[in-house]
Design a protein around this motif. Structure first.
Motif, PDB file in Angstrom:
ATOM      1  N   UNK A 131     -10.186  13.622  -6.259  1.00 32.13           N
ATOM      2  CA  UNK A 131     -10.052  13.955  -4.858  1.00 32.13           C
ATOM      3  C   UNK A 131      -9.689  15.416  -4.649  1.00 32.13           C
ATOM      4  N   UNK A 172     -12.732  -0.754  11.054  1.00 28.58           N
ATOM      5  CA  UNK A 172     -12.105   0.413  10.451  1.00 28.58           C
ATOM      6  C   UNK A 172     -12.747   1.682  10.972  1.00 28.58           C
ATOM      7  N   UNK A 183      -5.304   7.416   4.265  1.00 27.70           N
ATOM      8  CA  UNK A 183      -5.993   8.688   4.345  1.00 27.70           C
ATOM      9  C   UNK A 183      -5.798   9.382   5.667  1.00 27.70           C
ATOM     10  N   UNK A 184      -5.919   8.600   6.718  1.00 24.21           N
ATOM     11  CA  UNK A 184      -6.051   9.249   8.012  1.00 24.21           C
ATOM     12  C   UNK A 184      -4.834   9.234   8.898  1.00 24.21           C
ATOM     13  N   UNK A 185      -3.891   8.349   8.604  1.00 27.96           N
ATOM     14  CA  UNK A 185      -2.756   8.286   9.506  1.00 27.96           C
ATOM     15  C   UNK A 185      -1.479   8.870   8.911  1.00 27.96           C
ATOM     16  N   UNK A 229     -17.434   9.388  -3.716  1.00 27.69           N
ATOM     17  CA  UNK A 229     -16.821  10.019  -2.553  1.00 27.69           C
ATOM     18  C   UNK A 229     -16.769  11.522  -2.744  1.00 27.69           C
ATOM     19  N   UNK A 247     -10.562   4.512  12.707  1.00 23.79           N
ATOM     20  CA  UNK A 247     -10.435   5.821  12.084  1.00 23.79           C
ATOM     21  C   UNK A 247     -11.269   6.866  12.783  1.00 23.79           C
ATOM     22  N   UNK A 304      -9.525  10.275  14.297  1.00 28.61           N
ATOM     23  CA  UNK A 304      -9.727  11.589  13.677  1.00 28.61           C
ATOM     24  C   UNK A 304     -10.761  12.479  14.332  1.00 28.61           C
ATOM     25  N   UNK A 322      -4.574  22.939   6.606  1.00 25.74           N
ATOM     26  CA  UNK A 322      -5.577  22.647   7.635  1.00 25.74           C
ATOM     27  C   UNK A 322      -5.096  23.022   9.032  1.00 25.74           C
ATOM     28  N   UNK A 361      -1.843  13.686   6.082  1.00 23.59           N
ATOM     29  CA  UNK A 361      -2.204  14.510   4.939  1.00 23.59           C
ATOM     30  C   UNK A 361      -3.398  15.392   5.249  1.00 23.59           C
ATOM     31  N   UNK A 362      -4.426  14.799   5.815  1.00 25.93           N
ATOM     32  CA  UNK A 362      -5.609  15.589   6.137  1.00 25.93           C
ATOM     33  C   UNK A 362      -5.682  15.954   7.595  1.00 25.93           C
ATOM     34  N   UNK A 363      -4.956  15.240   8.363  1.00 23.23           N
ATOM     35  CA  UNK A 363      -5.047  15.433   9.782  1.00 23.23           C
ATOM     36  C   UNK A 363      -3.623  15.414  10.314  1.00 23.23           C
ATOM     37  N   UNK A 370      -5.443   1.611   2.075  1.00 26.75           N
ATOM     38  CA  UNK A 370      -6.214   2.778   1.670  1.00 26.75           C
ATOM     39  C   UNK A 370      -6.669   3.645   2.828  1.00 26.75           C
ATOM     40  N   UNK A 371      -7.398   3.043   3.745  1.00 30.11           N
ATOM     41  CA  UNK A 371      -7.982   3.880   4.787  1.00 30.11           C
ATOM     42  C   UNK A 371      -6.959   4.493   5.738  1.00 30.11           C
ATOM     43  N   UNK A 372      -5.994   3.705   6.238  1.00 25.33           N
ATOM     44  CA  UNK A 372      -4.974   4.366   7.053  1.00 25.33           C
ATOM     45  C   UNK A 372      -4.210   5.388   6.218  1.00 25.33           C
ATOM     46  N   UNK A 379      -7.387  -2.902   1.206  1.00 27.82           N
ATOM     47  CA  UNK A 379      -8.233  -1.757   1.495  1.00 27.82           C
ATOM     48  C   UNK A 379      -8.068  -1.301   2.926  1.00 27.82           C
ATOM     49  N   UNK A 380      -8.184  -2.279   3.829  1.00 30.05           N
ATOM     50  CA  UNK A 380      -8.161  -1.917   5.235  1.00 30.05           C
ATOM     51  C   UNK A 380      -6.799  -1.415   5.683  1.00 30.05           C
TER      52      UNK A 380
END
Lengths: 377, 374
Positions: A38, B33, A305-307, B302, B37, B41, B128, A310-312, A301-303, A297-298
């Motif tokens: 990553x 999802x 990433x986005x919540x 990915x 998401x 975002x 960022x 870290x990236x946002x 993993x996905x949250x 996963x739901x």
């Protein structure tokens, strides 16, 4: 709680694991490997953006301009086009991300202070690259115009040495070159350390699936001992990564680690407790491994990433999402890792987040224990 | 043969019925999802905490503060009173940037040839938001530069066109973030869904020991493979359709090219990932292992899809390797057809790559699976 019982469950779990060594090696190794992957894919500094130029002016000034625009690493001259249709073709095929069309009177207009006769076309399918191109082309073009015009302008006989009078001094703390890798690695640590949570969910669900759950409960082991016992080997696997990853980060990626490592180890253990108990809750509710997996996963993993900011940045998330992120252990741990690695602050500043993690961990464990009973009654 | 295959397919669906969480997630999880998401975002970066230390306290400095606020990027904190405060808050990550307006700022503006100083400190621990903050500040500085210059030269503001240029944005006029991010998320979700589902097919039978039973039945290995593939393909296509609907209707991402072509290629892509997933599932000794392997493979892909950053910005070697990843080509195809209205000719290289990769992966997977089953 009896430690003898706890130890028995841990031993049983360890035996399961060792019997399936391949899987455990994967569990041990996945966080670090994924971190490496990553970091390479996400911590990318945008550069070498391919652009094309169409010069209708063909003057010394326009040629100097082209030279200036492509002088750095940020923009690469892919092609000097000769027609609009060529530019269209290049954009549609994705060979260039932006195109600059220099008008026929570029040189004249510039010297007469009539502005920059330029048209910039960007490929909007990648807004980040497109935005980058616009910004950098814009900054370079302005600097170019400034250089050419400034000497020629006199006010009351005094040269106005610059059309950009403001002296903007920019400093970036902790990460002077704003290198994405440096701040992403601590953040990614928060994500990859969550992976053992999948395994925890799976191991609980597996007992359901193979119908060994009833057997386990017939033993004098209490629910809470069972849950904790199953979790501990995975916390240990996580801690191994906590030791390995900062070493790799420092040696390979040149990410500074300015904080206290022992404090960091403690904080990481607390995080693992919180995150893995979240996995436990999933494992308790799902009766089959595949379902446990899907839900993990739901939810993890996905949250993750986005919540987790870290990236946002969390500040930019809508109210509800921001509240949701507070319930994810990853969010708090990301703040901890970022603080420990770069500014190098310690527990004295980060204790509120440690408390949050402990609370979340206890809450999740409590929920798991509670529902564990009900499901089998 | 068809009757036997149908029997196998029915068996698969019966399995799924007993454990309805899995198909529910497989079918709808991806779309849900994506909605969650994608919505969270595809929003611009705003509300970044900014701390200002105004040591000048003049009309000019106050105007600067207002301009910064008006960018919509920042949320101003309490004014700073000392460097220590700024240091503390920045260390804790509570502010993303600090702006220091030194004493004498306004004076320098008034003086011809003067250079007003402005200090900006960015929180590099979050690069960022830091870049976005820098962009916003530079924008404000540019406007102020223009204003100062116009004042100094005493010319009519309308005549000073100094640095303007015209900007056109193709394919995504509003520079809508969702146009870029949601197709990528769709590709990622689709890949993971197919891989996970495919990986569970055989590993589950192996774990429960029912694989031997299956093998003694009068099914040829080809029939078993096809029988197990069909549910995965159906789920994959259903998921794709649903997610495409979400992306198109909820996020307004257009589909400018041929929908038929898009679906056809989605089907091809599903087959490719199916091949990968099945090979992994036959190789794994348990569902847990299958899952971890699938996850690793998914993460590797990915990397190469250029999801978060364009592939051109990556080291050359990664760029070359990307050509061997089906997902990379699939994403290009998807972006091409939806946003650029690409025709077959435009995306031909990607289609060919996908086809070739698919055939190679399919060939080796089939051989491996058949050998393992026999």
């Amino acid at each position: 709680m009896s430690f003898r019982h706890l130890w028995a469950v841990i031993r049983k779990e360890l035996q399961h694991i060792l019997r399936d060594r391949g899987t455990f090696i994967l569990v041990l190794v996945t966080p670090t490997l994924v971190l490496l992957l990553m970091t390479y894919s996400l911590a990318v500094k945008i550069q070498h953006v391919p652009i094309a130029l169409l010069d209708y002016d063909q003057s010394a000034t326009s040629r100097e301009f082209i030279h200036q625009i492509t002088a750095g690493d940020d923009l690469d001259l892919y092609q000097n086009a000769v027609s609009m249709s060529e530019i269209e073709d290049l954009l549609i095929k994705g060979k260039i991300k932006a195109a600059i069309i220099i008008g026929p009177k570029f040189s004249e207009d510039l010297l007469a202070m009539r502005g920059l006769s330029l048209q910039i076309i960007i490929d909007g399918t990648e807004p980040e690259t497109g935005g980058f191109a616009v910004d950098h082309i814009g900054w370079r073009a302005e600097a170019f115009a400034n250089d050419i015009l400034a000497d020629q302008i006199l006010v009351n006989g005094i040269s106005l040495d610059s059309l950009e009078p403001i002296d903007l001094r920019i400093r970036s703390w902790y990460n002077p070159s704003l290198e994405p890798r440096v701040d992403i690695v601590p953040g990614l640590l928060s994500i990859v350390l969550g992976f053992p949570a999948f395994s925890v969910a799976l191991t609980l669900a597996r007992e359901h699936e193979h119908s060994t759950m009833e057997q386990l409960l017939a033993t004098p082991v209490r629910r809470i001992e069972l849950l904790l016992g199953k979790m501990i080997p995975y916390i240990l696997a996580g801690l191994v990564n906590v030791i390995v990853i900062p070493v790799i980060a420092m040696a390979w990626f040149n990410v500074p680690f300015n904080g206290n490592f022992l404090e960091f180890l403690l904080l990481s253990a607390i995080f693992l407790f919180a995150e893995l108990s979240m996995g436990m809750v999933i494992g308790v509710f799902m009766k089959s491994q595949s379902a446990a997996l899907a839900l993990s996963f739901l939810v993890v993993l996905f949250p993750g990433f986005f919540l987790t900011g870290i990236f946002f940045p969390i500040a930019s998330l809508p109210e509800m999402a921001r509240m949701e992120s507070m319930f994810l252990p990853g969010t708090h741990y990301a703040i901890i890792t970022r603080g420990v690695f770069l500014p190098g602050i310690g527990i004295d500043a980060l204790w509120p987040y440690a408390i949050m993690l402990i609370v979340l961990g206890l809450a999740f464990t409590g929920i798991a224990a509670l529902f564990f009973k009900k499901k089998l009654a | 043969m068809i009757r036997r295959i149908l029997a196998l397919v029915k068996k698969e669906f019966l399995h799924l019925k007993g454990d309805w969480w899995l198909p529910a997630f497989m079918l709808f999880g991806g779309a849900l999802e994506l909605l969650a998401i994608g919505w969270a975002t595809s929003r611009p970066i705003t509300n970044l905490p900014l701390m200002i230390w105004d040591m000048d306290r003049t009309a000019a400095s106050r105007n600067l503060v207002i301009s910064l606020e008006n960018t919509g990027v920042f949320a101003l904190t309490e004014p700073a009173k000392s460097m220590e405060t700024i240091e503390n808050l920045m260390d804790r990550g509570e502010i993303n940037a600090a702006v220091i307006i030194p004493h004498g700022f306004s004076n320098e503006i008034e003086t011809i040839g003067g250079h007003p100083v402005l200090q900006v400190i960015l929180n590099g621990a979050e690069s960022i938001p830091a870049r976005e903050a820098l962009r916003a500040v530079k924008g404000v500085v540019r406007s102020l530069d223009e204003k100062i210059t116009i004042d100094r030269l005493g010319i009519d503001p309308d005549l000073f066109k100094g640095f303007d240029f015209s900007l056109r944005v193709w394919f995504n006029e509003a520079l809508n973030e969702a146009y870029y991010t949601t197709p990528a998320e769709l590709a990622l979700m689709l890949e993971f869904t197919i891989l996970i589902f495919a990986a569970l097919t055989f590993s589950r039978e192996r774990e429960f020991g029912t694989l031997e039973q299956l093998l003694v039945m009068p099914f040829s290995s080809i029939e078993i493979i096809i029988g197990k593939s069909i549910p995965v393909i159906l789920v994959g296509m259903f998921d794709f359709t649903l997610m495409l609907g979400v992306v198109h209707f909820a996020f307004n991402v257009p589909i400018r090219g041929s929908g038929l072509l898009l679906f056809g290629l989605a089907f091809m892509y599903t087959l490719v990932e199916l091949g990968k997933g099945m090979a992994i599932s036959v190789f794994s000794k348990s569902q847990h292992q299958a899952f971890l392997l699938v996850f690793m493979v998914g993460m590797i892909d990915f990397l190469f899809t250029g999801y978060a950053a364009p592939v051109e910005s990556m080291p050359k070697i990664i760029q070359y390797l990307a050509y061997f990843v089906p997902a990379h080509h699939w994403l290009n195809i998807m972006r091409g057809i939806t946003l650029k209205g690409s025709t077959i000719l435009d995306i031909l290289p990607n289609i060919l790559f996908l086809l070739v990769l698919g055939l190679v992966i399919g060939f080796f997977s089939l051989r491996y699976i058949r050998k393992a089953l026999d």
